[in-house]
Design a protein around this motif. Structure first.
Motif, PDB file in Angstrom:
ATOM      1  N   MET A 321       1.290  -1.412   0.253  1.00 42.90           N
ATOM      2  CA  MET A 321       0.024  -0.544  -0.296  1.00 42.90           C
ATOM      3  C   MET A 321       0.466   1.413  -0.666  1.00 42.90           C
ATOM      4  SD  MET A 321      -2.253  -1.233   3.066  1.00 42.90           S
ATOM      5  CE  MET A 321      -3.576   0.236   2.885  1.00 42.90           C
ATOM      6  N   GLY A 322       2.125   1.175   0.623  1.00 35.15           N
ATOM      7  CA  GLY A 322       2.965   2.114   0.398  1.00 35.15           C
ATOM      8  C   GLY A 322       2.962   2.954  -0.747  1.00 35.15           C
ATOM      9  N   GLY A 323       4.059   2.061  -1.338  1.00 33.51           N
ATOM     10  CA  GLY A 323       4.504   1.664  -2.855  1.00 33.51           C
ATOM     11  C   GLY A 323       3.212   2.540  -3.306  1.00 33.51           C
ATOM     12  N   ILE A 324       2.711   1.603  -3.577  1.00 36.79           N
ATOM     13  CA  ILE A 324       1.286   1.777  -4.634  1.00 36.79           C
ATOM     14  C   ILE A 324       1.473   4.049  -4.043  1.00 36.79           C
ATOM     15  CG2 ILE A 324      -1.422   1.924  -5.234  1.00 36.79           C
ATOM     16  CD1 ILE A 324      -0.536  -0.959  -4.903  1.00 36.79           C
ATOM     17  N   LEU A 325       0.741   3.587  -3.057  1.00 33.87           N
ATOM     18  CA  LEU A 325       0.818   5.576  -2.281  1.00 33.87           C
ATOM     19  C   LEU A 325       1.328   6.612  -3.554  1.00 33.87           C
ATOM     20  CD1 LEU A 325      -1.852   4.329   0.703  1.00 33.87           C
ATOM     21  CD2 LEU A 325      -2.757   5.255  -1.458  1.00 33.87           C
ATOM     22  N   PHE A 326       2.791   6.519  -3.044  1.00 34.88           N
ATOM     23  CA  PHE A 326       3.453   7.066  -3.137  1.00 34.88           C
ATOM     24  C   PHE A 326       3.202   7.425  -4.494  1.00 34.88           C
ATOM     25  CE2 PHE A 326       6.121   6.467   0.837  1.00 34.88           C
ATOM     26  CZ  PHE A 326       5.998   7.634   1.354  1.00 34.88           C
ATOM     27  N   ALA A 327       3.577   6.150  -5.508  1.00 33.98           N
ATOM     28  CA  ALA A 327       3.663   6.702  -7.396  1.00 33.98           C
ATOM     29  C   ALA A 327       2.155   7.550  -7.348  1.00 33.98           C
ATOM     30  CB  ALA A 327       3.579   4.893  -7.077  1.00 33.98           C
ATOM     31  N   SER A 328       1.007   6.808  -6.970  1.00 37.20           N
ATOM     32  CA  SER A 328      -0.106   7.594  -6.964  1.00 37.20           C
ATOM     33  C   SER A 328       0.291   9.125  -6.544  1.00 37.20           C
ATOM     34  CB  SER A 328      -1.183   7.162  -5.869  1.00 37.20           C
ATOM     35  OG  SER A 328      -2.835   8.156  -6.880  1.00 37.20           O
ATOM     36  N   THR A 329       1.066  10.042  -5.726  1.00 42.03           N
ATOM     37  CA  THR A 329       0.853  11.073  -5.284  1.00 42.03           C
ATOM     38  C   THR A 329       1.460  11.519  -6.146  1.00 42.03           C
ATOM     39  OG1 THR A 329       1.147  10.427  -3.115  1.00 42.03           O
ATOM     40  CG2 THR A 329       2.515  12.498  -3.717  1.00 42.03           C
ATOM     41  N   GLY A 330       2.804  11.329  -6.907  1.00 40.62           N
ATOM     42  CA  GLY A 330       3.999  12.158  -7.983  1.00 40.62           C
ATOM     43  C   GLY A 330       2.922  11.268  -9.486  1.00 40.62           C
ATOM     44  N   LEU A 331       2.322  10.840  -9.428  1.00 44.14           N
ATOM     45  CA  LEU A 331       1.114  10.551 -10.496  1.00 44.14           C
ATOM     46  C   LEU A 331       0.547  11.902 -10.627  1.00 44.14           C
ATOM     47  CD1 LEU A 331       0.723   6.808 -11.445  1.00 44.14           C
ATOM     48  CD2 LEU A 331       1.733   8.327 -12.551  1.00 44.14           C
ATOM     49  N   THR A 353      -6.953  16.650  -5.571  1.00 44.58           N
ATOM     50  CA  THR A 353      -7.926  15.401  -4.914  1.00 44.58           C
ATOM     51  C   THR A 353      -7.217  14.290  -4.190  1.00 44.58           C
ATOM     52  OG1 THR A 353      -9.890  16.746  -4.710  1.00 44.58           O
ATOM     53  CG2 THR A 353      -9.866  14.532  -4.164  1.00 44.58           C
ATOM     54  N   LEU A 354      -6.712  13.760  -5.935  1.00 46.88           N
ATOM     55  CA  LEU A 354      -6.500  12.496  -5.385  1.00 46.88           C
ATOM     56  C   LEU A 354      -4.832  11.920  -4.974  1.00 46.88           C
ATOM     57  CD1 LEU A 354      -7.495  10.725  -8.759  1.00 46.88           C
ATOM     58  CD2 LEU A 354      -8.139  10.036  -6.194  1.00 46.88           C
ATOM     59  N   ALA A 355      -4.275  13.420  -5.726  1.00 52.16           N
ATOM     60  CA  ALA A 355      -3.032  13.586  -4.711  1.00 52.16           C
ATOM     61  C   ALA A 355      -2.938  13.397  -2.750  1.00 52.16           C
ATOM     62  CB  ALA A 355      -1.941  14.535  -4.978  1.00 52.16           C
ATOM     63  N   VAL A 356      -4.080  15.203  -2.705  1.00 49.13           N
ATOM     64  CA  VAL A 356      -4.160  14.592  -1.165  1.00 49.13           C
ATOM     65  C   VAL A 356      -4.707  13.546  -0.194  1.00 49.13           C
ATOM     66  CG1 VAL A 356      -5.226  15.928   0.532  1.00 49.13           C
ATOM     67  CG2 VAL A 356      -4.798  16.915  -1.404  1.00 49.13           C
ATOM     68  N   CYS A 357      -5.332  12.508  -1.108  1.00 49.62           N
ATOM     69  CA  CYS A 357      -5.937  11.692  -0.481  1.00 49.62           C
ATOM     70  C   CYS A 357      -4.610  10.360  -0.643  1.00 49.62           C
ATOM     71  CB  CYS A 357      -6.613  10.954  -1.429  1.00 49.62           C
ATOM     72  SG  CYS A 357      -8.202  11.699  -1.330  1.00 49.62           S
ATOM     73  N   SER A 358      -4.045  10.531  -1.268  1.00 49.44           N
ATOM     74  CA  SER A 358      -2.670   9.298  -1.171  1.00 49.44           C
ATOM     75  C   SER A 358      -1.504   9.486  -0.189  1.00 49.44           C
ATOM     76  CB  SER A 358      -1.632   9.352  -2.730  1.00 49.44           C
ATOM     77  OG  SER A 358      -3.230   8.805  -4.166  1.00 49.44           O
ATOM     78  N   PHE A 359      -0.970  11.325  -0.397  1.00 48.62           N
ATOM     79  CA  PHE A 359      -0.267  11.619   0.342  1.00 48.62           C
ATOM     80  C   PHE A 359      -0.835  11.758   1.880  1.00 48.62           C
ATOM     81  CE2 PHE A 359      -0.492  16.092  -0.861  1.00 48.62           C
ATOM     82  CZ  PHE A 359      -0.843  16.187   0.113  1.00 48.62           C
ATOM     83  N   LEU A 360      -1.856  12.142   2.542  1.00 50.19           N
ATOM     84  CA  LEU A 360      -2.063  11.792   3.655  1.00 50.19           C
ATOM     85  C   LEU A 360      -2.251  10.449   4.258  1.00 50.19           C
ATOM     86  CD1 LEU A 360      -5.399  14.351   3.778  1.00 50.19           C
ATOM     87  CD2 LEU A 360      -3.287  14.194   4.445  1.00 50.19           C
ATOM     88  N   ALA A 361      -3.161   9.256   2.751  1.00 52.04           N
ATOM     89  CA  ALA A 361      -3.310   7.716   4.003  1.00 52.04           C
ATOM     90  C   ALA A 361      -1.065   7.090   3.506  1.00 52.04           C
ATOM     91  CB  ALA A 361      -4.152   7.357   1.968  1.00 52.04           C
ATOM     92  N   LEU A 426      10.571   7.737  -6.366  1.00 53.25           N
ATOM     93  CA  LEU A 426      11.914   7.501  -5.555  1.00 53.25           C
ATOM     94  C   LEU A 426      10.908   7.080  -4.416  1.00 53.25           C
ATOM     95  CD1 LEU A 426      14.334   7.540  -5.137  1.00 53.25           C
ATOM     96  CD2 LEU A 426      14.858   9.313  -3.908  1.00 53.25           C
ATOM     97  N   ALA A 427      10.208   7.361  -3.448  1.00 49.89           N
ATOM     98  CA  ALA A 427       9.508   6.692  -2.536  1.00 49.89           C
ATOM     99  C   ALA A 427       8.659   5.278  -2.160  1.00 49.89           C
ATOM    100  CB  ALA A 427       9.091   7.716  -1.492  1.00 49.89           C
ATOM    101  N   ALA A 428       8.643   5.268  -3.619  1.00 47.10           N
ATOM    102  CA  ALA A 428       7.721   4.201  -3.898  1.00 47.10           C
ATOM    103  C   ALA A 428       8.544   3.323  -4.435  1.00 47.10           C
ATOM    104  CB  ALA A 428       6.933   4.635  -5.394  1.00 47.10           C
ATOM    105  N   ALA A 429       9.480   3.172  -4.505  1.00 45.30           N
ATOM    106  CA  ALA A 429      10.829   2.504  -5.191  1.00 45.30           C
ATOM    107  C   ALA A 429      11.525   1.993  -3.622  1.00 45.30           C
ATOM    108  CB  ALA A 429      11.858   2.899  -6.097  1.00 45.30           C
ATOM    109  N   MET A 430      11.763   2.653  -3.017  1.00 47.53           N
ATOM    110  CA  MET A 430      11.937   3.004  -2.019  1.00 47.53           C
ATOM    111  C   MET A 430      11.376   1.470  -0.640  1.00 47.53           C
ATOM    112  SD  MET A 430      14.515   6.510  -1.122  1.00 47.53           S
ATOM    113  CE  MET A 430      15.193   5.671   0.666  1.00 47.53           C
ATOM    114  N   MET A 431       9.951   2.477  -1.161  1.00 44.09           N
ATOM    115  CA  MET A 431       9.371   1.247   0.180  1.00 44.09           C
ATOM    116  C   MET A 431       9.198   0.363  -0.503  1.00 44.09           C
ATOM    117  SD  MET A 431       7.231   1.712   3.200  1.00 44.09           S
ATOM    118  CE  MET A 431       7.180   3.607   3.056  1.00 44.09           C
ATOM    119  N   PHE A 432       9.162  -0.082  -1.942  1.00 42.38           N
ATOM    120  CA  PHE A 432       8.488  -1.626  -1.878  1.00 42.38           C
ATOM    121  C   PHE A 432      10.217  -2.574  -1.968  1.00 42.38           C
ATOM    122  CE2 PHE A 432       5.579  -0.220  -5.388  1.00 42.38           C
ATOM    123  CZ  PHE A 432       4.682  -0.887  -5.238  1.00 42.38           C
TER     124      PHE A 432
END
Length: 445
Positions: A321-331, A353-361, A426-432
């Motif tokens: 979930m962490g990796g996916i949410l970081f990638a979603s934030t960037g996108l 809205t989607l960026a805020v949801c992603s980085f909050l979660a 970068l954070a997404a890759a590190m989380m995975f």
């Protein structure tokens, strides 16, 4: 104690009752503290245009002032955490809120660029230690299995502060502008700074330093909660760093510092300029209407933060979930920049809205890792280091955004937004990659 016994303890009705009572008693006060904290560090976005007109604070000085908050914050973060460990969370968190509220109210008396920058630095100094102090406080009260849920509830303060605070800030500016001899932004800073002082006084009443002193728990509930927390601390002490310097040299601590830095670049890169970005997308002046629109992303962020935190009950789920949410934030940050360039206000607001949801979660999930292997003074130093250096992302974000926009001569400011969207990947890759980490405390999940 065996892993089987620990899991049986986690399923104990007595422990569940203790956790439920502690959450109901402590979490509302902690959320309130963070609501006024986040409001007081970001309401400056509503005053950007007015400060330029009324006090001559230019774009460069504003960006420096917005970011220099985090320099003061970083310098005093670890000392503040160590003092919290010595003095106790109740008194220290209250002190933090009262002093930063006073500084925040003083923004009403800004005279120019110098006083603005100095006050932003002092705001960081006085607020240093609040967030990591609460993280440590929750790590002392709640076991690993439910800690992400508590972090997620605490993180709800961010969207609440924006849903309540953005319309409030806009409304106070509108009302203040009607008062002869006073600017609306001055009224905003005075009122919202006073709220922090009141929250600090309330913290002295409602916060409790540990389960042993909690009169709302029965003896059996205190024993159950203290037993599971003692078990986790033994595991952390066996496998994690011991002491301040060991924590500051620990590779995992620095690893999560980088991840958190990437997250904060995204958070503050979006948050500081959100009122202006929404105003630009919609063609309106910053005020109550823009404040209401800015509240939309944070409203949906409440649900994303809560339900993602509730679902992150295993280490595998947290990692994925962490990796996916970081990638979603960037996108989604990229998407908001594209919408701004192509004059698509509705799409722009959806992407924001989607960026805020992603980085909050993803925030609560990120914090579940260091709190699973840090304890005692190592936790004070390690969590303080992660938060202080990670929060320098808040210093870098506005400067990076402004510098890229100026270098690219971007008329819509989209070039700077694109730059902010890179680091979450970068954070997404590190989380995975954390799948390679071995942590005995994860067995207690």
């Amino acid at each position: 104690m065996s892993t089987t016994t620990s899991r049986e303890l986690l399923e104990s009705p007595v422990l569940k009752a203790a956790i439920s009572k502690a959450a109901k008693r402590l979490m509302p006060m902690l959320v309130i503290l963070y609501v006024v904290s986040f409001l007081d560090r970001t309401n400056v976005g509503f005053a950007e245009a007015a400060l330029k007109t009324d006090r001559g604070v230019g774009a460069g000085a504003f960006a420096l002032g917005a970011g220099i908050f985090f320099i003061g914050y970083a310098i005093f973060e670890i000392p503040s955490n160590l003092l919290l460990k010595k003095i106790g969370a109740k008194i220290w968190l209250a002190r933090i809120a009262i002093t930063w509220g006073i500084v925040s109210a003083c923004f009403a008396f800004v005279q120019g660029e110098t006083s603005f920058i100095v006050l932003r630095f002092l705001l960081g100094v006085t607020e240093a230690g609040l967030f990591p102090g609460v993280i440590m406080f929750l790590a002392d009260w709640f076991p690993n299995k439910v800690r992400v849920q508590m972090f997620a509830i605490f993180y709800l303060a961010q969207p609440f502060s924006q849903i309540i605070g953005n319309p409030l800030s806009g409304w106070l500016i509108n009302i203040g502008d009607q008062i002869p001899g006073v600017h609306g932004w001055q009224v905003m800073f005075l009122v919202e700074g006073s709220l922090a002082v009141l929250a600090g006084i309330a913290a002295l009443i409602f916060l409790i330093n540990g389960p042993e002193k909690a009169t709302f728990l029965s003896r059996a509930e205190k024993d159950a909660l203290e037993e599971i927390m003692a078990l986790e601390n033994v595991v952390k002490d066996e496998t994690g760093p011991r002491g301040v310097w060991a924590a500051m040299r620990n590779g995992k601590v620095w690893y999560f510092t980088v991840i958190y830095f990437c997250l904060q670049v995204a958070v503050y890169g979006v948050t500081f300029f959100l009122p202006q970005q929404v105003a630009s997308l919609t063609g309106q002046k910053v005020g109550l209407a823009v404040g209401l629109l800015v509240g939309i992303p944070w409203f949906f962020g409440i649900f994303a933060c809560y339900f993602m935190g509730k679902a992150a009950t295993t280490i595998r789920r947290r990692r994925n979930m962490g990796g996916i949410l970081f990638a979603s934030t960037g996108l989604c940050i990229f998407g908001s920049a594209w919408a701004g360039t192509n004059h698509q206000p509705v799409l722009g607001l959806i992407f924001i809205t989607l960026a805020v949801c992603s980085f909050l979660a993803v925030g609560p999930i990120t914090w579940s890792y260091p709190t699973a292997f840090l304890t005692g003074t190592a936790a004070a130093a390690g969590i303080g280091l992660i938060n202080s250096l990670g929060n320098l992302g808040g210093f870098v974000a506005p400067i990076l955004r402004t510098a890229v926009n100026e270098a690219a001569k971007s008329p819509t400011g989209s070039a700077g937004v694109y730059a902010l969207g890179v680091l979450p990947f970068l954070a997404a890759a590190m989380m995975f990659y954390t799948r390679r980490f071995k942590n005995k405390a994860d067995e207690l999940l």
